[in-house]
Design an enzyme around this catalytic site. Structure first.
Site, PDB file in Angstrom:
ATOM      1  N   LYS A  47      -0.094  -3.265   5.730  1.00 16.82           N
ATOM      2  CA  LYS A  47      -1.241  -4.007   5.198  1.00 16.82           C
ATOM      3  C   LYS A  47      -0.791  -5.155   4.311  1.00 16.82           C
ATOM      4  O   LYS A  47       0.201  -5.043   3.600  1.00 16.82           O
ATOM      5  CB  LYS A  47      -2.154  -3.075   4.393  1.00 16.82           C
ATOM      6  CG  LYS A  47      -3.055  -2.235   5.256  1.00 16.82           C
ATOM      7  CD  LYS A  47      -4.094  -1.510   4.400  1.00 16.82           C
ATOM      8  CE  LYS A  47      -5.054  -2.512   3.767  1.00 16.82           C
ATOM      9  NZ  LYS A  47      -6.008  -1.851   2.860  1.00 16.82           N
ATOM     10  N   SER A  63       0.858  -1.178   0.000  1.00 20.61           N
ATOM     11  CA  SER A  63       0.000   0.000   0.000  1.00 20.61           C
ATOM     12  C   SER A  63       0.894   1.227   0.000  1.00 20.61           C
ATOM     13  O   SER A  63       1.950   1.235   0.638  1.00 20.61           O
ATOM     14  CB  SER A  63      -0.885  -0.017   1.249  1.00 20.61           C
ATOM     15  OG  SER A  63      -1.321   1.277   1.559  1.00 20.61           O
ATOM     16  N   ASN A  85      -2.562  -6.732   1.589  1.00 22.00           N
ATOM     17  CA  ASN A  85      -3.685  -6.815   0.677  1.00 22.00           C
ATOM     18  C   ASN A  85      -3.590  -8.077  -0.171  1.00 22.00           C
ATOM     19  O   ASN A  85      -2.557  -8.330  -0.773  1.00 22.00           O
ATOM     20  CB  ASN A  85      -3.690  -5.600  -0.251  1.00 22.00           C
ATOM     21  CG  ASN A  85      -4.052  -4.328   0.484  1.00 22.00           C
ATOM     22  OD1 ASN A  85      -4.834  -4.356   1.416  1.00 22.00           O
ATOM     23  ND2 ASN A  85      -3.468  -3.211   0.066  1.00 22.00           N
ATOM     24  N   ARG A 119     -24.950 -11.068 -42.759  1.00 20.43           N
ATOM     25  CA  ARG A 119     -23.829 -10.513 -41.972  1.00 20.43           C
ATOM     26  C   ARG A 119     -24.375  -9.316 -41.212  1.00 20.43           C
ATOM     27  O   ARG A 119     -25.055  -8.473 -41.793  1.00 20.43           O
ATOM     28  CB  ARG A 119     -22.661 -10.076 -42.864  1.00 20.43           C
ATOM     29  CG  ARG A 119     -21.449  -9.599 -42.024  1.00 20.43           C
ATOM     30  CD  ARG A 119     -20.193  -9.433 -42.878  1.00 20.43           C
ATOM     31  NE  ARG A 119     -20.078 -10.581 -43.775  1.00 20.43           N
ATOM     32  CZ  ARG A 119     -19.572 -10.508 -45.008  1.00 20.43           C
ATOM     33  NH1 ARG A 119     -19.116  -9.369 -45.469  1.00 20.43           N
ATOM     34  NH2 ARG A 119     -19.523 -11.589 -45.755  1.00 20.43           N
TER      35      ARG A 119
END
Lengths: 387, 387, 387, 387
Positions: free
Chosen positions: D273, D267, D275, D306
């Protein structure tokens, strides 16, 4: 909640998707559960008989079950209470034994889906029959092929219908595959079959047999490939229909007028108009089938052992996807079965530059034998592609 | 077609979306049409009175109208026939004069939508009230902020609720904007107002006034911004609710336990569980609101003067989007109004490394005065953001 | 990752959506952050000057930033490291002070979006100009109105273009509204502005001014109404374009031939074909705008203070929605600006029964003065509806 | 157009989806076309050799091909011109003989898809391996099962991983089925094979062999089941991954801490952290896979021979669906391969009421032998479910 017939759903399909039908499927599932346990020797035959007797849809009020289901967030909890009350204290313990609400609701949903799929497949078979008839009858009905909505070179209407047929046959096959894979659900509170003890796996096997559903590898409370695949197959089937319906609408344009629905829709202001209303409803239905299939796909991302919302979104999505796919198929069938084909107009509509373009490739579109060879072969292949 | 309460819809909203309510709206629209023409002097007052008298919802069977509507692909055509019959030969010509089915159906849909929007907005106001109460009551209830579901630094529950509040207020504003822009529809067979002659624009103006709907710049049979915008606003409102509901579900996790719904859902197997069932239903509803909003957006691409399918897909999509957005709002409100907040647990849950991380920023989360300054200001801004 | 031009995007729009442009926006945001803090008196002017000097896009390799961003899951973390290194130890602390990655990425996304929106709005204005010209020039070019693709009654091509115009004007207005509401993002680690201390709200205000973005009520890390609303406005604008493009394709059909694109697409096999290729690309673009708007709407349901996945899905979705909406607008503009209108063919195509139907309403479509009154008024209203 | 790595795509997959790879696939398709015709005896061996020699990707500038493709709306038209120029006048007629742009582009797309699918399937196999390892290693790592994110009764982490495994195995099977069904495309201007004369079907057969793609029943220019099914399979595979990733994110919550990614994301503000960034990117990728699969499904409704827009929307959608599904699989694999499992924490997290609830079912979660019987059987079934 659906006041006016935005989605055309045939009556028989409406019936198998009705509250009554869902209630019957829930009770059928509870019955299968107790029977499987009796066969596995973990509840007594007497208890199984008592519970099975109580699983009579006539004995319950579907609307009341639905209403009572709101508090718990699903209808199984109140239904189990009612069922236990009806069975009486002696055998109440045999009701819903080892199961969680989701076991019953998922299995019932598969029972409802299977019943609906048979009707939807029959409608698709009707669409395929109609395509095959058109392919055969109009093998040599020369018309302009159109790419980007511009005339390109000649084709035949039979060959166009042959292409429709291949789309329907492939979609129907996928739908029947999905039908064959519909699994029974039984896992107990957390999918571990724990409350059934060592007999859990055997009960699961017998229960799936009772319900005539596939035995899953493991309970699938939060492994939602089956419902997502079913949704995808329904949306693809609806799309194969909407492809046809879209072409019918384009061919039915006033300025083109190569086809018309015999029982065309009346207009409140312009009685002369011949709206291809069945095709139009098929197009509308496809959009609902697709949107609801997306909900089912999104629900695969389910939290842990049971999703907090994704699962609850599935019921209405599955229901609507079944209704809308069936509606698309039935409306397309009705459109094709009532189709008036104007082969003369088809030939007359071919623009002169389309003819000369074709000539550049050595094709004489007025006596088109030199290119119908390939088209004949392709039509035959399409016709043989049917199961 | 929706047997079990997958989508939670409050009773009053169900009522304004019922067959009866749609029938009433259709008749109200026919009444407004003839009244506008009487005011414009193009039909007699006697004719207008006769038609208006016949526009009594009690005089018609909604189910029969729905059934009869299938042939024409919409319910207006049979209703006009029934209405003319009821009015009698003398004034039958004054019925539906200058209008096409879509004029009536679109206008009635806007009437239904407006009635539904008032209820949905009231539910959203209830959600906002609950958010505001939580924001005020828990200004200083310190808890862990979580990013990517990892604890980050401290925040307060009041500030979290303030963020929810801003989302709801903004979504409600968009929904009220959409409500204010709901247009009346009147264009005749091709949107040219031709059959009304030179008085067409004046009749359109008076008709919009009668219906209390906005006068459109031009008829919008195939210019579908209004329905698409309404769908988008409904989905956005449902999403603002689902954001809250999702947070409630996460905070209510057993291991976190910072909030609980007081009237939590019962489980058929595990009576001890406290399922945040209202929040769960809100999440489920949001998915249906979003899916149906997508149908409405897709319908903007409408062919020529009236779409061949896109329009027909709209009715059910609008209906479901209204029901699902209302369901999401009502369920979220119920969740928040019953929310038990455990501020002690919030504080206790803050991980030691979150505290030391905060300390790195000079914040003491146990006596957090040094950062609550900003949070207080932001909460006040959120509270003042309410209309 | 997009090897061939499936989505038509004008060169100038490609440029403002390029890696270089994103890098510049990220650096512009870091510059605004430090400047705001200098103005608020919480960093020194010297530090601000040092950081601002280092925020020079030429000094960084966008591809390298992107590559390095994978480890952290976003490009801001490595960019901040590079920026700090460039600034040097004395003022490194002033870089990214009080901010989290999402503050920078969200704000940069809004800067990119604003730049893109100006170009998209200009394309939409071009579409509106072209519609207005057609509406004026073809007020009295009588043609068949078509409902459900069936001829209904006469209309004029000018009136059809007037309807297109209203759709574009309304969509452009919504897009400009969304533009006006693009908020700056600044909240720090958990949206509390905690690391900025009591000056947090003032820094936020100054930062928004620096970036010329709206000051948000509260940081919106997980209150995603702004991006969802932007996505919805982009999809609606693309849809308003695709409505026109779809009509052009239908009118350009060989059998109808009422319009043609002057610079029509070449076919590799059929040089005679005049494919309305700009209109076709507009239709294709709209589908991408719509699909990506759905991702943005889904992302509103974001967990807690920062979403675990929803946010990460937004960047590519916003980028593609901007590109696709711009592509739809540019392609539609190109289609209309090159449109050859064959008013004689329009008149000749009106079917005899359409004429007699019109006669039933008292309209003589060959000398249509008696109904052009209303159409003229409506065209004028559409023209006056422009801002 | 995708400046920053919102969608994580592994390098090898990026390579097979690059402009260079698409150019190579287009040229490979032209080469197969001329070879098939030489084998069928309709062009000379000398011409085939000359064309095949010219089909050297190094000889063309992919970016220039892309740029030039805009005028025609697709890159094949300019490429054919360049190819003819390179081949020289003698054999120029043998280039692209009997084919239309869509033949080449669709076939090349299938070649690209096949190459991508092999990589994606390998990533999915890696996910399955990781699931199987976890299922075996943690058979008896008791943890709380969680339904609606509330603790329910005990399960084991091995059994949870076994459920993940079943989801991945089933999704991979569907993807391999889709791979096996990828069809070659060859139909000429209108799908009739007309320009190839009677040898058309034989050329189609040989061409499919050359490309190692399935021979279609009929050309599928406007029968788009193959691309829709491929999209559905990609989205379902991504969803099976996102289910796992979502569970990882939930288990990695600070308060739960039962798993962590070893190489967790950094982070920019909070270095402490951890994560679960790979899982987060997998979740983000799934949303793009799903959104683009929806575009492919919508494209089934293709006009006539088409489509006017639907086909053009497919290329970018297919490309993104492949990239996003591959990204989801690779990110999930990376997440699981780096997963640290804290079995002690799992056991410690089980709430006392969960234990007593389990006891009500006769389960002692601390010595769980009496329920691990069923779980062991189910884990074995999951492990044996692998191909």
């Amino acid at each position: 909640m659906n006041p006016f017939p935005a989605i055309f759903v045939p009556d028989d399909l409406s019936e198998v998707l009705s509250e009554r039908a869902w209630l019957a499927a829930l009770l059928e599932t509870e019955r299968a559960l107790v029977n499987a346990q009796a066969l596995a020797g973990v509840v007594s035959a007497a208890a199984a008989t008592a519970v099975a007797d109580a699983c009579d849809p006539e004995a319950y009020d579907a609307a009341e079950v639905a209403r009572a289901g709101r508090a718990a967030g699903n209808p199984v909890e109140p239904l189990v209470r009612m069922l236990r009350e009806r069975v009486g204290p002696e055998h109440a313990d045999a009701v819903h034994r080892g199961a969680t609400s989701q076991d019953i609701l998922d299995s019932a949903a598969m029972v409802v889906a299977r019943n609906a799929l048979r009707l939807i497949a029959a409608e698709l078979d009707g669409v395929a029959d109609a395509c095959a008839s058109l392919a055969s009858a109009h093998r040599r009905s020369v018309m302009a092929a159109r790419t980007l909505l511009q005339q390109a070179v000649p084709t035949t209407f039979g060959y166009k219908a042959a292409g429709w047929l291949v789309g329907i046959v492939d979609a129907t096959r996928l739908l029947r595959d999905a039908d064959d894979r519909l699994p029974a659900q039984l896992g107990g509170a957390a999918g571990t079959l724990a409350a059934l003890g060592a007999e859990g796996p055997e009960v699961l096997r017998l229960y799936a047999v009772e319900l005539d559903l596939r035995e899953p590898v493991v309970p699938w409370h939060a492994i939602r490939a089956p419902t997502a695949a079913l949704g995808g197959a329904l949306a693809a089937a609806a799309a194969a229909c909407a492809k046809i319906a879209g072409d019918v609408i384009l061919l039915a344009q006033t300025e083109i007028g190569e086809v018309a629905e015999r029982d065309a829709g009346r207009s409140s202001t312009m009685p002369h108009k011949r709206n291809p209303i069945s095709a139009v409803l098929a197009v509308a239905c496809e959009r609902h089938a697709r949107a609801n299939a997306a909900i089912l796909l999104e629900s695969v991302t389910a939290e842990h052992e049971r999703a907090a919302g994704a699962w609850h979104a599935e019921w209405h999505a599955l229901q609507t996807a079944l209704a809308a796919a069936g509606g698309a198929a039935a409306a397309t069938r009705r459109s094709l079965e009532s189709l008036e084909v104007d082969a003369d107009r088809m030939r007359a509509n071919i623009a002169s530059e389309t003819l000369s373009e074709a000539a550049r490739f050595g094709i004489d579109a007025r006596t088109p034998d030199d290119y119908l060879g390939a088209v004949d072969v392709l039509i035959d292949r399409a016709l043989e592609h049917r199961p």
